[in-house]
Scaffold this motif. Structure first.
Motif, mmCIF file in Angstrom:
data_model
loop_
_atom_site.group_PDB
_atom_site.id
_atom_site.type_symbol
_atom_site.label_atom_id
_atom_site.label_comp_id
_atom_site.label_asym_id
_atom_site.label_seq_id
_atom_site.Cartn_x
_atom_site.Cartn_y
_atom_site.Cartn_z
ATOM 1 N N VAL A 294 37.663 56.038 29.575
ATOM 2 C CA VAL A 294 38.442 57.213 29.972
ATOM 3 C C VAL A 294 37.604 57.989 30.980
ATOM 4 O O VAL A 294 36.502 58.427 30.679
ATOM 5 C CB VAL A 294 38.782 58.095 28.759
ATOM 6 N N TRP A 295 38.152 58.160 32.177
ATOM 7 C CA TRP A 295 37.412 58.775 33.288
ATOM 8 C C TRP A 295 37.808 60.249 33.412
ATOM 9 O O TRP A 295 38.967 60.562 33.634
ATOM 10 C CB TRP A 295 37.717 58.052 34.590
ATOM 11 N N HIS B 106 41.064 56.178 22.333
ATOM 12 C CA HIS B 106 41.191 55.119 23.335
ATOM 13 C C HIS B 106 39.817 54.724 23.868
ATOM 14 O O HIS B 106 39.546 53.536 24.073
ATOM 15 C CB HIS B 106 42.080 55.600 24.483
ATOM 16 N N GLU B 107 38.949 55.684 24.098
ATOM 17 C CA GLU B 107 37.590 55.398 24.553
ATOM 18 C C GLU B 107 36.855 54.533 23.543
ATOM 19 O O GLU B 107 36.124 53.608 23.915
ATOM 20 C CB GLU B 107 36.821 56.712 24.772
ATOM 21 N N ALA B 108 37.059 54.796 22.264
ATOM 22 C CA ALA B 108 36.358 54.054 21.210
ATOM 23 C C ALA B 108 36.963 52.672 20.976
ATOM 24 O O ALA B 108 36.232 51.678 20.857
ATOM 25 C CB ALA B 108 36.385 54.859 19.910
ATOM 26 N N SER C 263 35.603 45.901 21.883
ATOM 27 C CA SER C 263 34.983 44.839 22.687
ATOM 28 C C SER C 263 34.960 45.172 24.172
ATOM 29 O O SER C 263 34.216 44.544 24.938
ATOM 30 C CB SER C 263 35.730 43.518 22.476
ATOM 31 N N HIS C 264 35.729 46.164 24.583
ATOM 32 C CA HIS C 264 35.752 46.542 26.000
ATOM 33 C C HIS C 264 34.430 47.113 26.472
ATOM 34 O O HIS C 264 34.177 47.209 27.675
ATOM 35 C CB HIS C 264 36.871 47.562 26.243
ATOM 36 N N THR D 125 46.676 63.393 24.275
ATOM 37 C CA THR D 125 45.882 64.487 23.722
ATOM 38 C C THR D 125 44.396 64.123 23.778
ATOM 39 O O THR D 125 44.025 62.962 23.996
ATOM 40 C CB THR D 125 46.266 64.757 22.268
ATOM 41 N N ARG D 126 43.551 65.119 23.563
ATOM 42 C CA ARG D 126 42.106 64.859 23.545
ATOM 43 C C ARG D 126 41.754 63.868 22.449
ATOM 44 O O ARG D 126 40.909 62.976 22.651
ATOM 45 C CB ARG D 126 41.365 66.176 23.312
ATOM 46 N N GLU D 127 42.394 63.986 21.306
ATOM 47 C CA GLU D 127 42.127 63.066 20.196
ATOM 48 C C GLU D 127 42.540 61.641 20.565
ATOM 49 O O GLU D 127 41.838 60.670 20.239
ATOM 50 C CB GLU D 127 42.863 63.516 18.934
#
Length: 298
Positions: A29-30, A45-47, A188-189, A38-40
Motif C-alpha cells: 500500500v503506497w 491488505h498490506e499484511a 507471500s507478496h 478504510t485504514r483498517e
C-alpha cells in the motif's frame, strides 16, 4: 511523477542457478491517500496481500458482464484472433485479452470510481491498465493455473520495474471451494521468488495455456505453503478479489459441473511504466502488456 532507476534489476529472475528468495523492498500500500478503503482495510491488505469485497457488482451487473463474456467467446470475428487463448486439449476458450477494447461495458467498468479509486488508493498514484482479460473455467474440463507470482512474469517478460501494480478479479459465477477457485498464500507478496531457466522466444504463445517457465520450484512452493498457509477466494458472483502483483497464487482444475469465470483487471502505477524486459528476448505483444499508452485513467 516518482522516478525509478530502471537500469537496476532489483528482482532478478530466470536465472541459471537457484538463489534464496529476496525480501521485497517496496510497500504493498503506497502512501496515505484517502479513498474507499478504510485504514483498517489498508493495513490488512498490506499484511495479507489481498482483500475480498462481497457484492462488488449487483446481480444486474453480473448478468450484463456475463452476457459480454458469452458474446465475445462466441464472436466469429474473434475465432482466430491472437487475443483469444484456447485450451491445449479441447480448444475451448480459456482467456480473452485486452477485453476493454472489445467491450464498451468493460471499458466503462475500468473507469468507474468504485474500481479506479481503489486502485489509486492502493498504489498511491494515478494508474493505467497494464492488462485486462476474461477467464473461463468450464465445468468438467476447466484447466487451472499453476502456482506463480504475476510480477515475476511482468518483470521478466514485460519490463515492469517494481511490484507497484494491483489486480482486481471480479467473479461472474459463484466461486466454491471445489470449482477451481483461486488460491493465494497470504503474506507471500513480501517475498520475491526467482525462477530458474532462460525465457524462450515467444514464450507467451504457450505460457498463457500452461505456464511452465517462470514458476517457483516445488521446494519453494512447499516452503512458502508451510510459512504462509493457503487461503481461497470463495464467494458469490459479483464479489471481487483485489490482490498484490507479487502474491503467490494458483488454481486447480475444475472437474465439477459448475463453471467459473471472471473479469481480470490489472492496474499499474503511472510511475512504474514498462521498460525493456529484464529477462526475455523481446516484450510480449501489446494486447498482453500495454506499453503504448500509459495515460492515467479517468
Amino acid at each position: 511523477m516518482t522516478m525509478i532507476d530502471t537500469s537496476q534489476d532489483l528482482y532478478p529472475t530466470r536465472l541459471t542457478a537457484a538463489r534464496p528468495p529476496l525480501t521485497r523492498e517496496h510497500p504493498t500500500v503506497w502512501g496515505e491517500a484517502a479513498g474507499p478503503f478504510t485504514r483498517e482495510e489498508l493495513d490488512a491488505h498490506e499484511a495479507r496481500g489481498y482483500t475480498i469485497l462481497d457484492d462488488f457488482l449487483s446481480p444486474e451487473e453480473v448478468e450484463l458482464y456475463s452476457g459480454e463474456l458469452t458474446r465475445l467467446s462466441e464472436a466469429p470475428e474473434l475465432a482466430a484472433d491472437p487475443r483469444v487463448i484456447r485450451e491445449r486439449s479441447t480448444g475451448d476458450v480459456r482467456s480473452i485479452f485486452a477485453v476493454q477494447a472489445l467491450s464498451e461495458a468493460v471499458d466503462r467498468l475500468t473507469r468507474e470510481a468504485r474500481v479506479l479509486d481503489r486502485a489509486r488508493q492502493l498504489l498511491g498514484s494515478d494508474v493505467y491498465l497494464h492488462q485486462t482479460r476474461i477467464n473461463y473455467m468450464p465445468g468438467f474440463r476447466g484447466t487451472g493455473f499453476y502456482w506463480h507470482s504475476d510480477f515475476e512474469t511482468w518483470h521478466a517478460e514485460d519490463g515492469m520495474p517494481i511490484p507497484r501494480a494491483v489486480s482486481c478479479s471480479i467473479a461472474l459465477t459463484d466461486n466454491h471451494p471445489f470449482n477451481g477457485g483461486l488460491m493465494v498464500m497470504p503474506g507471500s507478496h513480501k517475498t520475491f521468488v526467482s525462477s530458474v531457466g532462460e525465457t524462450p522466444e515467444d514464450n507467451h504463445a504457450s505460457s498463457l495455456q500452461a505456464q511452465e517457465v517462470g514458476v517457483p520450484s516445488e521446494d519453494d512452493i512447499t516452503r512458502m505453503a508451510a510459512q504462509y498457509g493457503i487461503d481461497q477466494f470463495t464467494g458469490a458472483a459479483g464479489s471481487a478479489l483485489w490482490f498484490d502483483s507479487n502474491i503467490m497464487h494458483g488454481s486447480g482444475n475444475n472437474i465439477t459441473p459448475f463453471p467459473r469465470s471472471n473479469i481480470f483487471l490489472v492496474f499499474n502505477s503511472v510511475d512504474n511504466a514498462l521498460v525493456e524486459p529484464y529477462s526475455a528476448p523481446a516484450p510480449r505483444p501489446e494486447h498482453i502488456a500495454h506499453r503504448a499508452d500509459t495515460t492515467p485513467l479517468r
